[in-house]
Write an enzyme that holds these catalytic residues in place. Structure first.
Site, PDB file in Angstrom:
ATOM      1  N   LYS A 237       0.918  -1.364   0.372  1.00 49.96           N
ATOM      2  CA  LYS A 237       0.076   0.105   0.199  1.00 49.96           C
ATOM      3  C   LYS A 237       0.881   1.361  -0.280  1.00 49.96           C
ATOM      4  O   LYS A 237       0.346   1.925  -0.435  1.00 49.96           O
ATOM      5  CB  LYS A 237      -0.995  -0.171   1.056  1.00 49.96           C
ATOM      6  CG  LYS A 237      -2.086  -0.798   1.370  1.00 49.96           C
ATOM      7  CD  LYS A 237      -3.383  -0.669   1.891  1.00 49.96           C
ATOM      8  CE  LYS A 237      -4.249  -1.526   2.115  1.00 49.96           C
ATOM      9  NZ  LYS A 237      -5.581  -1.275   2.835  1.00 49.96           N
TER      10      LYS A 237
ATOM     11  N   LYS B 121      -4.070 -10.838  -6.772  1.00 54.03           N
ATOM     12  CA  LYS B 121      -5.959 -10.609  -5.539  1.00 54.03           C
ATOM     13  C   LYS B 121      -6.732  -9.707  -6.970  1.00 54.03           C
ATOM     14  O   LYS B 121      -5.902  -8.927  -6.959  1.00 54.03           O
ATOM     15  CB  LYS B 121      -5.947 -10.671  -4.715  1.00 54.03           C
ATOM     16  CG  LYS B 121      -6.340 -10.051  -3.886  1.00 54.03           C
ATOM     17  CD  LYS B 121      -6.550  -9.859  -2.445  1.00 54.03           C
ATOM     18  CE  LYS B 121      -7.252  -9.361  -1.882  1.00 54.03           C
ATOM     19  NZ  LYS B 121      -7.192  -8.675  -0.142  1.00 54.03           N
TER      20      LYS B 121
ATOM     21  N   LYS C  89     -10.850  -4.484  -5.059  1.00 50.42           N
ATOM     22  CA  LYS C  89     -12.250  -3.806  -5.282  1.00 50.42           C
ATOM     23  C   LYS C  89     -11.249  -2.713  -5.888  1.00 50.42           C
ATOM     24  O   LYS C  89     -12.109  -1.212  -5.811  1.00 50.42           O
ATOM     25  CB  LYS C  89     -12.539  -3.746  -4.110  1.00 50.42           C
ATOM     26  CG  LYS C  89     -12.477  -3.544  -2.512  1.00 50.42           C
ATOM     27  CD  LYS C  89     -13.033  -3.587  -1.345  1.00 50.42           C
ATOM     28  CE  LYS C  89     -12.535  -3.518  -0.470  1.00 50.42           C
ATOM     29  NZ  LYS C  89     -13.417  -3.393   0.698  1.00 50.42           N
TER      30      LYS C  89
END
Ligand code: TRP
Length: 335
Positions: free
Chosen positions: A118, A200, A203
């Site tokens: 992140k 993965k 979203k």
């Protein structure tokens, strides 16, 4: 003495209210979670304090926090059989989170792969909250005497950290926290991106490789049909050499309660088009009723709020006891 006696093991899991959940969240989390209340004293949380570690538009955070709660319910959770609540409604999460910061080493947090990922994706906002994210997650879990934490495999490292923090505290102050363990729900596949099937489905990175739960079923079907495959022309469950096909098998298996291997067997000798057609159909079949129920729930926020307020009241009772015990042991003057 510290463990509250419950006839069922205690489970806790959380989903962030950042963005619209994807079909990956449905197959890997919402759907398998619905089985938990039968066998566990189950807590399900909308983790809004975690969501803000990446900047959120206020109106999006607001809608998505109700939204995640509505997806939990639309997937089939019965709020009378579990405790469903919003993290920020139980102030003990941030309070214990603060305390646990002092039992967490900088070096441990620096090793967290989710933080590294992140931080690389949000270079403009590598804030202290993002760094401390796993400590708040440890607090979420440890507040409820949690034994099992159903999560995706990417969260196991965070749960290991929670265990280390709990052990450290218990070693200093005596048996206080119950030792949680991460469990990957058996039926919960890890859905991958349809265009880049080695990562993965996220979203937070919408596009042709991601199906969000609020997308039109027709559009979702199109994305399945355009999913990346390979040129081997064989339907087998081989994540290494055929990640695209393996992902389609995972999706169909997840939606029809079968293993991807069983699905592969059913489609043995068939063309990729046949598999894609079946996956697209299963996705449409799952999305239609799910979206109808979601829309119904979101159209009555007052009712949704009542459900969440009741959940927070129940959660707070246990959380307050844990925080009190922790503060007492540490020598805090109690209020
Ligand atoms: N970090 C989790 C995720 O991104 C969300 C989460 C926050 C969580 N607190 C939790 C999951 C506690 C399980 C238990 O998926």
């Amino acid at each position: 003495m510290s463990t509250s006696i419950s006839p069922k093991p205690i489970s806790f899991s959380g989903i962030q209210s950042s963005g619209i959940p994807s079909i990956g969240n449905y197959i890997g989390a919402f759907k398998p979670f619905t089985a938990y209340p039968q066998t566990h004293k189950a807590y399900f949380c909308v983790v809004d304090h975690h969501a803000i570690t990446v900047r959120q538009e206020p109106k999006d955070l607001f809608e998505n926090s109700y939204g995640v709660a509505a997806w939990y319910l639309a997937a089939g959770l019965n709020p009378h059989e579990c405790t469903l609540f919003i993290q920020s409604h139980v102030k003990e999460h941030t309070e214990l989170g603060w305390i646990l910061n002092t039992f967490t080493q900088m070096g441990e947090l620096e090793r967290m792969t989710q933080f590294k990922d992140k931080a690389a994706r949000h270079k403009e906002n590598v804030n202290a909250g993002l760094f401390g994210y796993p400590v708040l997650m440890a607090a979420d879990i440890l507040l409820y005497n949690t034994q099992e934490v159903p999560v995706g495999d990417d969260q196991i490292q965070h749960i290991e950290l929670a265990r280390n923090i709990a052990t450290r505290f218990n070693n200093i102050y005596g048996d206080t926290f119950v030792m949680p363990k991460g469990v990957i729900p058996k039926s919960g596949a890890r859905v991958k991106d349809l265009q880049e099937p080695t990562r993965k489905m996220s979203k937070s990175q919408p596009g042709p490789g991601t199906i969000l739960l609020n997308e039109s079923p027709a559009e979702a079907a199109k994305k399945i049909k355009r999913a990346q495959t390979d040129s081997l022309g064989v339907i087998a469950y081989d994540t290494e050499n055929q990640p695209g096909i393996a992902n389609l098998l995972e999706i169909l298996g997840g939606l029809t309660n079968r293993t991807p291997q069983a699905v592969a067997q059913e489609f043995e000798g068939q063309q990729y088009g046949a598999l894609k057609g079946a996956v697209a159909e299963a996705v449409v079949f799952a999305l239609e009723p799910l979206q109808a129920e979601y829309t119904r729930l979101m159209s009555d926020k007052a009712e949704l709020h009542r459900i969440l307020a009741k959940g927070a009241d129940d959660a707070r009772e246990v959380a307050a006891q844990t925080v009190r015990k922790v503060k007492e042991k540490m020598g805090y003057v109690l209020a």
